[in-house]
Design an enzyme around this catalytic site. Sequence first.
Site, mmCIF file in Angstrom:
data_model
loop_
_atom_site.group_PDB
_atom_site.id
_atom_site.type_symbol
_atom_site.label_atom_id
_atom_site.label_comp_id
_atom_site.label_asym_id
_atom_site.label_seq_id
_atom_site.Cartn_x
_atom_site.Cartn_y
_atom_site.Cartn_z
ATOM 1 N N CYS A 105 7.042 -18.683 -47.590
ATOM 2 C CA CYS A 105 5.944 -18.347 -46.687
ATOM 3 C C CYS A 105 4.638 -18.267 -47.464
ATOM 4 C CB CYS A 105 6.163 -17.034 -45.954
ATOM 5 S SG CYS A 105 7.657 -16.935 -44.980
ATOM 6 N N LYS A 107 9.714 -22.605 -52.667
ATOM 7 C CA LYS A 107 9.430 -22.580 -54.104
ATOM 8 C C LYS A 107 9.490 -21.161 -54.649
ATOM 9 C CE LYS A 107 7.938 -24.408 -58.004
ATOM 10 N NZ LYS A 107 8.811 -25.314 -58.775
#
Length: 600
Positions: free
Chosen positions: A2, A595
Site C-alpha cells: 500500500c 515490495k
Amino acid sequence: MCGIVGFIGEQDAKEILLKGLEKLEYRGYDSAGIAVQAENGVVVYKEKGRIAKLREIVDENVAASVGIGHTRWATHGVPSKVNAHPHQSTSKRFTLVHNGVIENYELVKKEYLQDVTFVSETDTEVIVQLMEQQVSTGLSVEEAFRNTLSLLHGSYAIGLLDAENPNMIYVAKNKSPLLVGVGDNFNVVASDAMAMLQVTDQFIELMDKEIVIVMKESITIKNLQGETIERAPFTAELDASDIEKGTYPHFMLKEIDEQPLVIRNIIQKYQDENGEIELDQDIRNAILDSDRIYIIACGTSYHAGLVGKQFIEKFAKMPVEVHVASEFSYNMPLLTERPFFIYISQSGETADSRAVLVQTNEMGHKALTITNVPGSTLSREADYTLPLYAGPEIAVASTKAYTAQLAVLSILAADIAKAKGEVLDFDLTHELGLVANAMVQLCDQKEEMDALAKQFLATTRNCFFIGRSVDFYVGLEGALKLKEISYIQAEGFAGGELKHGTIALIENGTPVIALATQEHVNLGIRGNVKEVVARGANPCIISMKGLEMEGDSFVLPAVHEALAPLVAVIPLQLISYYAALHRECDVDKPRNLAKSVTVE
C-alpha cells in the site's frame, strides 16, 4: 505494501497525487484512488487495477489544491472498486486513506457503530465511520481524531480530509511508515520519500502515535495527549533519476545491471583510509560480547541470511541461527545467555521482522539492522545499522538488494574474524572486486540467458532448483525469483533431499536447474542430476569455471568459492526475467505481491 500520498498547496493536487502514486507502484497494489477538496465538496475517484485506469476517470476540469491518494494491497475484502480507498463516512464529511491492519475493527463496529450501514468489507471504513461518530458527540475534529485512534488496536498510517475544514489534512501513524514533506507554500504526505521527490526533498519523520495537522503553510505535530512536538526536517538522499527506468524496459533489468556498481560502492563505503575493511567499533564489540548470532528476515532477505550464516561461521567461527521472522515470535527458540540479533530487510519496514525486534528489544538484547533505507523503522529501533548503499530498488522482485546484503554480510563476517584473530585465506575486498568484474561479464550475456529461459521455462508448469552446500541457498533464491515474476511453480531443494520425496514429482520434460559452484560437493550434485535425468528431467546445469563438465548449460566466471553466491544468482535473476517476458507477465509489478510488506 500500500501507499499513501497527500498534497496541500496552490498547485493542481490531482496530478501531483497521481504522479506520487505512480512512484509508489513498486510497493505493490491491486487498486488505487484519490480524493480532492473541490469547490463543492470532496470528490473521490477510485478504480480496481492500475493507476493508468484511475487516470482515465479523473476529471481534469475539477479544480483542487488539496487531496489524498492511496494504492491498496488487499488485506480485508477482495480487490474491488468498492473496497479501494479513499473511504468516506456516511455523511461524506470525512474521507480517509489508511495503510495497516486494524485488529479490533469488528469489536469497534459492534460497540460503537451498530447503527451504521457499511459500504465496504474493509477494516479501514471502521476508522472513518468512527471518526464521524466521535464528532457527533460534540468533540472537535482534533479531539475526535485522538479519541478514534485511542480506540484502535493495530497498525495504521492515515490521511484524513474534513469537508468542513478544507484547508488541512489530518495525519497519524502507528507501526506503519509515513512522512510529511515540507515545501514552499505547500506541504505533502507520503509513505516514503520517493513518492514526493517530484516536489520536495525535505521531509519530517513521524513517530508512532503522533498526530499531524498539515496545512499549506504549517505542519503541527502532536502526541496523543495533545502536546506539540518540534522536529526538524531531513534532506532525502535520493535523486529523481534514481527512480526512473531510463533506457531500460523494466526496473528489474536495470537493477540487475546495477549490481557490479553496487558491489564496488559497498567496498568503497566500508573501507578505511588504508583500504582495510573497518566497521563501527560498537557493532564489533557488541557481537564479540555475544555467544550466538540470530539472523531474522523474510523472503529474499531470509535467503541472504542463510548465506550470511555460512560467512560468519566460516570466517569468524561464531555460531549463527537463521529464522523466518513471521514464525519466530510464535516459536522462539531457547535463546543463549548473550544473544545478538541481526535483522535483514531491504525496506527496513518489514512488519514481521519489526514484530520480532520489538520483542527482543523488550528483552534487552542488542540488535543490528542491515537495510537499504537508513532512517527506516527497523533502522531507528535497532541499536546499530549497516546500510546496503544499493540505491532505490523499485522492481518488486529483489535483485541488487540481495547481492548487496551478501556483500555486507561478508564484510561483517570478515571484520569479526579479524577482531577475533581468525585469518582468512583471501583478501575480501580484492575478491569482491573480482566478483563485481564477474557480474559485468554475466550482465553482458543476456542473449544466452534469454535462450536458456526460452529453452527450459517458456512453457513449463513447474521447475526445480537443486544445489548442495551454499548452492542450495542460492537455489532457494532462484526459485523465489522465478515464481514471483513468471508464476511458474518453482521450488528449491537440497540435492541430497530429492530422493526423500521430491523426486516423485519429476516427469518427462521437468526442468531442473542445478548449481555447481562448490568443489567439495561437485560430484554429489552431478549425481543428483543423473538421478533426475533418469526420471525424464530436462537439466540445466550452471557451474563455476574450473568445475564445469561436458554438457553444462552455462559456466560462470571463476571467483573465490566463498563468494560464489554473489555471481551464481545473476543468471538465475536473468533467466527468471526472460521467462517472465516469454510468458507475457508484468515483470516489475507481479500479481498479488508487495515490495514493502508492512502488515503481519
